[in-house]
Design an enzyme around this catalytic site. Structure first.
Site, mmCIF file in Angstrom:
data_model
loop_
_atom_site.group_PDB
_atom_site.id
_atom_site.type_symbol
_atom_site.label_atom_id
_atom_site.label_comp_id
_atom_site.label_asym_id
_atom_site.label_seq_id
_atom_site.Cartn_x
_atom_site.Cartn_y
_atom_site.Cartn_z
ATOM 1 N N ASP A 173 0.853 -1.199 0.000
ATOM 2 C CA ASP A 173 0.000 0.000 0.000
ATOM 3 C C ASP A 173 0.888 1.247 0.000
ATOM 4 O O ASP A 173 2.115 1.157 0.127
ATOM 5 C CB ASP A 173 -0.962 -0.023 1.204
ATOM 6 C CG ASP A 173 -0.252 0.073 2.542
ATOM 7 O OD1 ASP A 173 0.608 0.962 2.697
ATOM 8 O OD2 ASP A 173 -0.548 -0.748 3.447
ATOM 9 N N HIS A 195 8.461 -5.378 -1.201
ATOM 10 C CA HIS A 195 7.542 -6.240 -1.965
ATOM 11 C C HIS A 195 6.781 -5.469 -3.054
ATOM 12 O O HIS A 195 5.714 -5.903 -3.496
ATOM 13 C CB HIS A 195 6.567 -6.958 -1.015
ATOM 14 C CG HIS A 195 7.257 -7.962 -0.140
ATOM 15 N ND1 HIS A 195 6.733 -8.438 1.023
ATOM 16 C CD2 HIS A 195 8.465 -8.579 -0.284
ATOM 17 C CE1 HIS A 195 7.584 -9.315 1.575
ATOM 18 N NE2 HIS A 195 8.644 -9.407 0.800
#
Ligand code: NAD
Length: 332
Positions: A173, A195
């Site tokens: 996010d 990631h």
């Protein structure tokens, strides 16, 4: 023999000997496995058996954390942040939980009937790209509607008070990127999305380097999009469970860790990835004061100098505020 084993246990489980624990785990994995098995078994024994069979009892050594001990430790944690300047923070899905984004664990972590750990793979995307895309599309929408919480903000405040700061987040996010403290955000150099980033869409064609940021694309990307250059499928710019991390990102972290850190702060991650544990333990072995914030125990907890079993948005602002506001030397 008993005395020798007891000696290992004594040092291994001492709350302030995390460097020794890391050393044993790294170089003596068999001994480490014995010690941990003993610890786990002992917890299930009845008290009498426990005393007879177990060679080691932390309470004998006065290590069991009394309330006073815990206060002293928290003070030390605050002090360590307040006086030091080189800080690494590692975050996971837990830090965004209080912004309404589910973690991958527990029942609420399921998407429809799918386990996200199965969906978040290249293999799943190759098999059923539409379903995987739909999963990411819904997560994108959810993230668009959520706001950074007090823990994200506290990290920016902490970074502003450090000479050198690096945030390694496993989160895809953008809440760390959007968090602001007194109008300031983390710079690109201070944050690594190990990631990847969910709002990046990139081409699946190995010969095409098309990439775009879909942060403001809204409903446009509800259907699996095609590359405007070569017409192959686009995919989200995240690192899936069956893929390797970006080599440059890993190098940046290793480079940061060549010099000792003063503090390593680990927040809201189960630390299931071995490289995450390795980076944290490297910092700790080189002398960093290691603080973990997580309501649950993790695979790193036993190495931490200080484990705070509370939710990040509750405790982190207090920790950072006290450290920053009191200023160096206030604890005498
Ligand atoms: P995880 O889902 O395995 O574990 C979450 C951890 O956060 C748990 O240890 C839990 O106890 C802790 N936690 C829950 N609420 C908390 C709170 N309020 N404060 C502090 N800690 C809290 O997450 P992970 O270790 O990050 O690994 C899972 C993978 O899933 C990562 O690769 C990550 O990229 C991905 N993921 C990302 C997001 C996101 O970007 N927001 C969300 C879900 C999963």
């Amino acid at each position: 023999m008993r005395a020798c084993y007891r000696y290992w246990l004594t040092f291994y489980f001492h709350p302030h000997r995390n460097a020794f624990r890391a050393y044993v785990d790294w170089f003596f994995p068999t001994v480490s496995a014995w010690l941990q098995r003993d610890e786990e078994k002992a917890a299930t024994w009845p008290a009498r058996t426990f005393r007879r069979q177990r060679f080691f009892d932390p309470s004998e050594f006065g290590w069991i954390g009394s309330e006073k001990d815990k206060r002293v430790q928290l003070r030390r944690a605050i002090q360590s942040i307040q006086e030091k300047t080189r800080v690494m923070v590692v975050t996971g899905a837990g830090i965004s939980a209080e912004s309404g984004l589910p973690t991958f664990r527990g029942k609420e972590g399921y998407w429809r009937k799918w386990n996200p750990r199965r969906l978040a793979t290249l293999e799943a995307f190759q098999r059923t790209p539409e379903i995987v895309w739909q999963f990411y599309y819904e997560r994108r929408q959810q993230i668009r509607q959520s706001e950074p919480n007090a823990a994200h903000v506290a990290i920016v405040q902490l970074a502003l008070n450090c000479a050198e700061f690096l945030l390694v987040t496993q989160n895809v996010d953008d809440l760390h990127d959007r968090a602001e403290y007194q109008g300031q955000r983390l710079s690109n150099g201070q944050i690594i999305h190990i990631h990847g980033k969910i709002f990046v869409s990139r081409c699946t064609n190995p010969n095409c380097d098309f990439k775009r940021n879909d942060r403001n694309a809204g409903d446009v990307e509800a259907e699996l999009p095609r590359c405007p250059r070569c017409n192959w499928n686009l995919r989200p710019g995240v690192v899936w469970f069956d893929e390797d991390n970006d080599h440059n990102d890993e190098e940046r972290i290793e480079k940061f860790l060549t010099k000792p850190c003063d503090v390593v702060l680990v927040i809201g991650t189960t630390a299931t990835f071995d490289y995450i544990r390795r980076w944290v333990l490297t910092a700790a072995v080189k002398g960093a004061w290691f603080i973990e914030i997580n309501p649950d125990k993790t695979r790193l907890s036993r190495f931490a100098h200080h484990v705070i079993h509370r939710r990040a948005a509750r405790v982190l602002p207090q920790l950072v505020n006290e450290a920053v506001e009191l200023g160096p030397g206030s604890f005498g």
